[in-house]
Write a protein that holds these residues in place. Structure first.
Motif, PDB file in Angstrom:
ATOM      1  N   VAL A 125       0.734  -1.771   0.068  1.00  0.00           N
ATOM      2  CA  VAL A 125       0.014  -0.238   0.206  1.00  0.00           C
ATOM      3  C   VAL A 125       1.518   1.385  -0.159  1.00  0.00           C
ATOM      4  CG1 VAL A 125      -1.574   1.565   1.949  1.00  0.00           C
ATOM      5  CG2 VAL A 125      -1.883  -1.237   1.479  1.00  0.00           C
ATOM      6  N   GLU A 126       0.626   1.952  -0.899  1.00  0.00           N
ATOM      7  CA  GLU A 126       1.602   3.001  -1.088  1.00  0.00           C
ATOM      8  C   GLU A 126       1.142   4.271  -0.272  1.00  0.00           C
ATOM      9  OE1 GLU A 126       1.792   3.304  -5.531  1.00  0.00           O
ATOM     10  OE2 GLU A 126       3.229   1.780  -5.473  1.00  0.00           O
ATOM     11  N   ARG A 127       1.766   5.627  -0.315  1.00  0.00           N
ATOM     12  CA  ARG A 127       1.480   6.622   0.805  1.00  0.00           C
ATOM     13  C   ARG A 127      -0.222   7.315  -0.203  1.00  0.00           C
ATOM     14  NH1 ARG A 127       2.891   9.388   4.779  1.00  0.00           N
ATOM     15  NH2 ARG A 127       4.216   8.638   5.025  1.00  0.00           N
ATOM     16  N   GLN A 128      -1.256   7.675   0.651  1.00  0.00           N
ATOM     17  CA  GLN A 128      -1.911   8.686   0.097  1.00  0.00           C
ATOM     18  C   GLN A 128      -2.360  10.030   0.460  1.00  0.00           C
ATOM     19  OE1 GLN A 128      -4.839   4.889   0.587  1.00  0.00           O
ATOM     20  NE2 GLN A 128      -5.227   4.864  -1.168  1.00  0.00           N
ATOM     21  N   TYR A 129      -1.694  11.295  -0.301  1.00  0.00           N
ATOM     22  CA  TYR A 129      -1.422  11.801   0.704  1.00  0.00           C
ATOM     23  C   TYR A 129      -2.776  12.526   1.183  1.00  0.00           C
ATOM     24  CZ  TYR A 129       2.718  12.095  -1.190  1.00  0.00           C
ATOM     25  OH  TYR A 129       4.622  11.547  -1.823  1.00  0.00           O
ATOM     26  N   SER A 130      -4.027  12.153   0.670  1.00  0.00           N
ATOM     27  CA  SER A 130      -5.372  12.231   1.520  1.00  0.00           C
ATOM     28  C   SER A 130      -5.747  12.221   2.796  1.00  0.00           C
ATOM     29  CB  SER A 130      -6.945  12.350   0.946  1.00  0.00           C
ATOM     30  OG  SER A 130      -6.683  10.926   0.940  1.00  0.00           O
ATOM     31  N   HIS A 164     -19.142  -7.633  21.222  1.00  0.00           N
ATOM     32  CA  HIS A 164     -20.219  -7.770  21.353  1.00  0.00           C
ATOM     33  C   HIS A 164     -21.326  -7.737  19.812  1.00  0.00           C
ATOM     34  CE1 HIS A 164     -19.704  -8.120  25.992  1.00  0.00           C
ATOM     35  NE2 HIS A 164     -18.749  -7.534  25.586  1.00  0.00           N
ATOM     36  N   ILE A 165     -20.994  -7.417  18.976  1.00  0.00           N
ATOM     37  CA  ILE A 165     -21.274  -7.194  17.704  1.00  0.00           C
ATOM     38  C   ILE A 165     -21.224  -8.266  17.239  1.00  0.00           C
ATOM     39  CG2 ILE A 165     -21.372  -4.474  18.445  1.00  0.00           C
ATOM     40  CD1 ILE A 165     -18.992  -4.111  16.561  1.00  0.00           C
ATOM     41  N   SER A 166     -22.647  -8.142  16.362  1.00  0.00           N
ATOM     42  CA  SER A 166     -22.318  -8.993  14.987  1.00  0.00           C
ATOM     43  C   SER A 166     -21.389  -8.106  13.805  1.00  0.00           C
ATOM     44  CB  SER A 166     -23.560  -9.440  13.992  1.00  0.00           C
ATOM     45  OG  SER A 166     -23.450  -9.654  13.040  1.00  0.00           O
ATOM     46  N   PHE A 167     -20.155  -9.034  13.319  1.00  0.00           N
ATOM     47  CA  PHE A 167     -19.546  -8.181  12.482  1.00  0.00           C
ATOM     48  C   PHE A 167     -19.000  -8.888  10.867  1.00  0.00           C
ATOM     49  CE2 PHE A 167     -16.230  -9.924  14.995  1.00  0.00           C
ATOM     50  CZ  PHE A 167     -15.291 -10.297  14.769  1.00  0.00           C
ATOM     51  N   ASN A 168     -18.197  -7.966   9.887  1.00  0.00           N
ATOM     52  CA  ASN A 168     -18.091  -8.882   8.917  1.00  0.00           C
ATOM     53  C   ASN A 168     -16.330  -8.041   8.332  1.00  0.00           C
ATOM     54  OD1 ASN A 168     -19.606  -7.037   7.159  1.00  0.00           O
ATOM     55  ND2 ASN A 168     -18.173  -7.755   5.860  1.00  0.00           N
ATOM     56  N   PHE A 169     -15.667  -8.281   7.902  1.00  0.00           N
ATOM     57  CA  PHE A 169     -14.416  -7.696   8.033  1.00  0.00           C
ATOM     58  C   PHE A 169     -14.462  -8.649   6.286  1.00  0.00           C
ATOM     59  CE2 PHE A 169     -13.556  -5.585  11.884  1.00  0.00           C
ATOM     60  CZ  PHE A 169     -12.343  -4.671  11.881  1.00  0.00           C
ATOM     61  N   GLY A 170     -14.230  -7.321   5.838  1.00  0.00           N
ATOM     62  CA  GLY A 170     -13.059  -8.042   4.285  1.00  0.00           C
ATOM     63  C   GLY A 170     -12.132  -8.315   4.307  1.00  0.00           C
ATOM     64  N   PRO A 171     -12.383 -10.250   2.978  1.00  0.00           N
ATOM     65  CA  PRO A 171     -11.551 -10.585   3.546  1.00  0.00           C
ATOM     66  C   PRO A 171      -9.384  -9.346   2.569  1.00  0.00           C
ATOM     67  CG  PRO A 171     -12.924 -11.948   2.515  1.00  0.00           C
ATOM     68  CD  PRO A 171     -13.838 -10.434   2.703  1.00  0.00           C
ATOM     69  N   THR A 172     -10.181  -8.905   2.174  1.00  0.00           N
ATOM     70  CA  THR A 172      -9.022  -8.115   1.807  1.00  0.00           C
ATOM     71  C   THR A 172      -8.142  -7.289   2.796  1.00  0.00           C
ATOM     72  OG1 THR A 172     -10.171  -5.789   0.413  1.00  0.00           O
ATOM     73  CG2 THR A 172      -9.448  -8.428  -0.782  1.00  0.00           C
ATOM     74  N   LEU A 173      -9.539  -7.059   3.193  1.00  0.00           N
ATOM     75  CA  LEU A 173      -8.909  -5.677   4.746  1.00  0.00           C
ATOM     76  C   LEU A 173      -7.792  -6.184   5.494  1.00  0.00           C
ATOM     77  CD1 LEU A 173      -8.574  -2.865   6.277  1.00  0.00           C
ATOM     78  CD2 LEU A 173     -10.843  -3.285   6.426  1.00  0.00           C
ATOM     79  N   LEU A 174      -9.206  -7.937   6.198  1.00  0.00           N
ATOM     80  CA  LEU A 174      -8.083  -8.698   6.831  1.00  0.00           C
ATOM     81  C   LEU A 174      -6.851  -8.593   6.468  1.00  0.00           C
ATOM     82  CD1 LEU A 174     -11.031 -10.858   8.796  1.00  0.00           C
ATOM     83  CD2 LEU A 174      -9.210  -8.655   9.356  1.00  0.00           C
ATOM     84  N   ASP A 175      -6.997  -9.273   5.456  1.00  0.00           N
ATOM     85  CA  ASP A 175      -5.199 -10.023   5.118  1.00  0.00           C
ATOM     86  C   ASP A 175      -4.394  -8.959   5.160  1.00  0.00           C
ATOM     87  OD1 ASP A 175      -3.528 -11.369   3.759  1.00  0.00           O
ATOM     88  OD2 ASP A 175      -3.309  -9.725   1.934  1.00  0.00           O
ATOM     89  N   TRP A 176      -4.618  -7.125   4.530  1.00  0.00           N
ATOM     90  CA  TRP A 176      -3.653  -6.285   5.337  1.00  0.00           C
ATOM     91  C   TRP A 176      -3.604  -5.729   6.808  1.00  0.00           C
ATOM     92  CZ3 TRP A 176      -4.861  -1.601   8.386  1.00  0.00           C
ATOM     93  CH2 TRP A 176      -4.419  -0.741   8.322  1.00  0.00           C
ATOM     94  N   GLU A 221      -3.901  -8.672   9.235  1.00  0.00           N
ATOM     95  CA  GLU A 221      -3.481  -9.010  10.058  1.00  0.00           C
ATOM     96  C   GLU A 221      -1.659  -8.971   9.483  1.00  0.00           C
ATOM     97  OE1 GLU A 221      -2.539 -14.220   9.915  1.00  0.00           O
ATOM     98  OE2 GLU A 221      -3.373 -13.219   8.162  1.00  0.00           O
ATOM     99  N   LYS A 222      -0.970  -8.667   8.406  1.00  0.00           N
ATOM    100  CA  LYS A 222       0.362  -8.214   8.185  1.00  0.00           C
ATOM    101  C   LYS A 222       1.082  -7.487   9.089  1.00  0.00           C
ATOM    102  CE  LYS A 222       0.167 -10.265   3.802  1.00  0.00           C
ATOM    103  NZ  LYS A 222       0.079  -9.874   2.187  1.00  0.00           N
ATOM    104  N   THR A 223       0.138  -5.691   9.055  1.00  0.00           N
ATOM    105  CA  THR A 223       0.149  -4.953   9.679  1.00  0.00           C
ATOM    106  C   THR A 223       0.603  -4.426  11.200  1.00  0.00           C
ATOM    107  OG1 THR A 223      -0.764  -3.653   7.554  1.00  0.00           O
ATOM    108  CG2 THR A 223       0.214  -2.323   9.323  1.00  0.00           C
ATOM    109  N   TYR A 224      -1.225  -4.940  11.475  1.00  0.00           N
ATOM    110  CA  TYR A 224      -0.952  -5.179  13.294  1.00  0.00           C
ATOM    111  C   TYR A 224      -1.500  -5.731  13.603  1.00  0.00           C
ATOM    112  CZ  TYR A 224      -1.578   0.068  11.697  1.00  0.00           C
ATOM    113  OH  TYR A 224      -1.509   1.340  11.411  1.00  0.00           O
ATOM    114  N   PRO A 225      -0.395  -7.227  13.681  1.00  0.00           N
ATOM    115  CA  PRO A 225      -0.427  -8.285  14.257  1.00  0.00           C
ATOM    116  C   PRO A 225      -1.934  -8.758  15.254  1.00  0.00           C
ATOM    117  CG  PRO A 225       1.354  -7.829  14.401  1.00  0.00           C
ATOM    118  CD  PRO A 225       0.752  -7.152  13.191  1.00  0.00           C
ATOM    119  N   ARG A 226      -1.321  -7.901  16.394  1.00  0.00           N
ATOM    120  CA  ARG A 226      -1.913  -8.161  17.955  1.00  0.00           C
ATOM    121  C   ARG A 226      -3.623  -7.607  17.649  1.00  0.00           C
ATOM    122  NH1 ARG A 226       1.256  -5.222  22.512  1.00  0.00           N
ATOM    123  NH2 ARG A 226       2.598  -6.573  21.647  1.00  0.00           N
TER     124      ARG A 226
END
Length: 829
Positions: free
Chosen positions: A38-43, A83-95, A97-102
């Protein structure tokens, strides 16, 4: 009280009230298709990119939402995902997991915790893989999107998904039938998507197309013609309550919000009821700052106090199967409806007006038509070439998710053994991976966000066009088919709102291809990285790894130069390629990197000898050395991906900082000059402001290093220097210097986790005090959370440390009172 009133009260109390919040957590995939980074996004300033910004504002805070006591101290940390029902996009979870493993692990643990609490029904739901609008997908892509999403879920959460989030709730009969095919138990839709309802077994339907169905019950949907044998449950969320979360900032007052929730229940119920809210998960912390704290108090305190049981959809469905059935609206041309387009699903294929933001949307249809054209041709290439490789090309594509989730040799070999019709040779494996990656990018280019906003030049639309460009490149490399001209011609029919972009064809060439990292550029980057890496070994660029490098490097006052040959590997397709390179950095930061195919070993050796002979002495003349050897012009610094250029600049600046760090007296002199100009109301002379800021920054960084080396005196005087600098109008400390001091906090808490003692607690208190004097803020969130968890684990039980614990907790704004660190899950039931 009358007997009838008592009976009514008793009856109503016995009928349970259930509540569910569903959070749809999602960002589009943002990785560069060539490098996988993921490259820098200045916005997204001050963060590197939007993923990181929203993670810091929402995804991470929801793993540790704060309940504060009456004095504003942290009383409890609550994992909202439990405490909530949730879903995470698979492509987001892949990122993630690598970026914030804890933090990723806390997300998985929340689902496990909810499984224990709710009789095996976890809070997490699957999601169609890359958020494609499913009714607009062809049947093959629809199946792959679901299969990939379910496989990703199973790998992460260790269980079979009970349901799948439908992107944008975009749904028609075909989508629901596909979910039934994959054994999904229920779906979540917007109330405006219902057509008519009736009790199961009743003869007459009630038309709800103009008004919502009762959202407090589950419904059964049956596939047409199946006579109820193929069915799935459907939940409709409460539109008014959900709108409140998304647009009315209701989380600022959890008690008032709880009253609105309880008012949504039927006052005279005849059966258990489920009231549910469904919004983008980013509402809790990103769209509404600190919304995660309001959500936490609502679910763990306010609603339980109103005798409302917080559950998820799966748990409620298991207890209360549907007693009513529903038919959904077909939408225009049978393509269905959605929650974010009042025109069905036109937002993702036409100029319907949704998301216009005052702009014309005539680009939407040509962009989809161009990608549809490309998709059909890529499918034809895949079928033709894949028939020679795979036992069944489309079955192989479905199974490819196992390689996407684990690109290790064992996983890849297992896939090839199962799917290849030919032997698993290097040649067949390379072509198979190229073809499958071509198809993966053909799916990614349909990510819904590309059409959601107002212009084809937006970052989401450009991201989709980059996926298209990568698919085109892979078709060319694997099958010799060039589809780029046809794609660009069709994109040219998509007008941009901005004259500088013109149309989709120009956007593709100017913006989408700007991110392309060719094999030549990857090799050029390797040469340039040798010039700046401390050990002279360079570093990889995303997926491109250097597997062999034979180079000669020389540095001198006139610059630095490296030459040789490098063999590199694309870590996704496995393709290995070799290049001869010459890279030079001359005064004035003039960088040239020449590259050519590795077809002339004598040329590489001659260049290495020339570099060795130069040895940093005399003029550096890369143009002369390259003449007659390299047929193509050189790559410059501006050709490197922005993040790589930034990394090089950071290395250069760090070298300068080391020089400035040794000049503490110079810092004090500069600071005094800046102060005198400020006192007299004079404008600072050119160069003084920047020089002084740099010197103060270097001094602060040196003090941080001294503190880490054990010098407690390094904390003295920090606040005075920072105060003087700020009074003189200087912008210190910078974010990067905050990060250095953040490292000090990490080290101190690491030490406390290993040995919880008085010395470590006093050191933490001293550091907190110094940070306050310097006005540092970035350290606080992680440090507070980690220290809270230390207390929760019983560290405060040592009575000999009671004074030090209380002081550290006070400074960090944490309640250290007995029982304050109990887990909220236990108290909430």
């Amino acid at each position: 009280m009358a007997l009838s009133t008592l009976l009514d009260f008793s009856y109503n109390y016995a009928v349970k009230k259930y509540f569910c919040v569903h959070g749809h957590f999602y960002q589009p995939p943002r990785e560069n298709p060539w490098t996988g980074t993921v490259e820098r996004q200045y916005s997204a300033h001050p963060e590197h990119d939007w993923n990181r910004r929203i993670a810091r504002e929402c995804y991470i805070p929801n793993t540790c939402a704060r309940l504060l006591d009456s004095e504003g101290r942290i009383e409890q940390l609550v994992n909202n995902y439990a405490h909530i029902s949730f879903n995470f996009g698979p492509t987001l979870l892949d990122w993630f997991e690598k970026t914030y493993p804890r933090d990723y692990r806390m997300l998985i643990e929340a689902d496990q915790e909810s499984c224990r609490r709710l009789e095996g029904h976890g809070n997490a739901l699957a999601q169609a893989y890359n958020h494609m609008i499913l009714p607009l997908a062809n049947p093959r892509d629809l199946h792959t999107q679901i299969r990939w999403g379910l496989a990703d879920f199973r790998r992460r959460f260790g269980r079979k998904a009970e349901a799948m989030w439908i992107p944008e709730t975009a749904c028609n009969d075909a989508v629901l039938q596909a979910l039934i095919d994959h054994e999904m138990k229920f779906a979540i839709l917007a109330p405006n998507q219902a057509a008519r309802v009736r009790p199961i077994g009743a003869a007459n339907w009630s038309d709800v197309s103009a008004g919502p169905p009762d959202p407090r019950r589950a419904y059964r949907w049956s596939a047409p013609g199946s006579h109820g044998k193929r069915q799935i449950a459907v939940f409709f969320y409460d539109a008014g309550l959900s709108h409140g979360v998304a647009f009315e900032k209701v989380m600022v007052d959890a008690r008032a919000w709880a009253q609105r929730v309880t008012a949504a229940f039927d006052a005279q119920p005849s059966a258990p009821q489920l009231v549910s809210i469904c919004t983008d998960g980013e509402s809790y912390g990103h769209h509404e700052h600190f919304g995660e704290m309001g959500l936490c108090r609502l679910l763990t305190s306010e609603l339980p106090g109103e005798r409302v049981e917080v559950v998820n959809y799966a748990y409620y469905l298991a207890k209360h199967p549907p007693q009513w059935e529903v038919e959904i609206k077909p939408g225009a041309d049978g393509l269905g409806t959605s929650w974010s387009c009042s025109h069905g699903v036109a937002r993702w294929k036409d100029a319907c007006g949704c998301g216009a933001d005052g702009k014309q949307l005539a680009w939407r249809r040509p962009m989809r038509q161009a990608l549809d054209w490309l998709s059909r041709h890529l499918a034809a290439v895949f079928e033709r070439e894949g028939a020679r490789l795979f036992k069944d090309p489309w079955r192989a594509r479905d199974a490819y998710i196992d390689v996407i989730l684990d690109r290790g040799e064992e996983s890849t070999a297992r896939f090839m053994a199962a799917e290849l019709a030919v032997g698993d040779s290097p040649e067949s494996r390379l072509k198979a991976l190229q073809m499958l990656e071509m198809q993966r990018h053909a799916l990614l280019m349909y990510t819904s966000c590309g059409w959601f906003f107002s212009d084809i030049s937006g970052i989401e639309a450009v991201q989709n066009l980059q996926y298209a460009a990568r698919a085109v490149e892979l078709a060319r490399r694997a099958a010799g088919v060039d589809l780029e001209g046809g794609l660009v011609a069709r994109l040219a029919q998509a007008p941009s709102n901005y004259s500088e972009h013109g149309d989709g064809g120009k956007v593709y060439r100017k913006l989408a291809l700007r991110g392309r990292v060719s094999q030549d550029l990857a090799a050029a980057h390797h040469g340039v990285s040798l010039l700046f890496s401390e050990a002279g070994q360079g570093w990889p660029i995303g997926n491109f790894q250097t597997v062999e490098s034979a180079a000669q490097l020389s540095r001198g006052e006139a610059g630095s130069v490296a030459a040789g040959r490098a063999a590199m590997r694309d870590g996704v397709t496995g393709e290995v390629f070799s290049r001869i390179f010459l890279a030079a950095n001359r005064p004035g930061f003039k960088i040239d990197a020449y590259v050519r195919p590795d077809e002339a070993p004598d040329a590489a050796r001659a260049l290495q000898e020339r570099v060795k002979a130069w040895s940093g002495q005399g003029e550096l003349d890369p143009e002369g050395w390259a003449r007659g050897v390299f047929p193509s012009p050189p790559f410059g610094f501006e050709d490197l991906p922005a993040d790589e250029g930034e990394r090089i600049l950071q290395i250069v600046m760090e070298g300068r900082r080391k020089h400035w760090t040794a000049c503490a007296p110079d810092m004090l002199e500069c600071l005094s000059l800046a102060e005198q100009h400020w006192r007299l109301g004079l404008e600072q002379p050119p160069g003084l402001r920047g020089r002084t800021e740099d010197a103060v920054e270097a001094w602060l960084r040196r003090r941080a290093k001294e503190f880490l080396d054990g010098d407690e005196g390094a904390l003295s005087g920090l606040g005075d220097i920072v105060s003087r600098a700020r009074r003189a109008g200087l912008a210190v400390p910078s974010r990067s210097t905050e990060d250095v001091w953040g490292g000090c906090f990490r080290r101190v808490v690491d030490d406390l986790e290993r040995r919880f003692d008085a010395a470590g607690l006093r050191r933490l208190c001293a550091l907190v005090g110094a940070a306050g004097e310097m006005g540092l803020q970035e350290w606080r969130f992680r440090t507070q959370n980690r220290f809270y968890r230390l207390l929760r684990q019983g560290a405060q039980d040592d009575v000999l440390l009671a004074g030090e614990v209380d002081e550290a907790a006070r400074r960090l704004g944490i309640s250290a009172e007995e029982g304050a660190a109990e887990t909220v899950t236990a108290s909430a039931g």
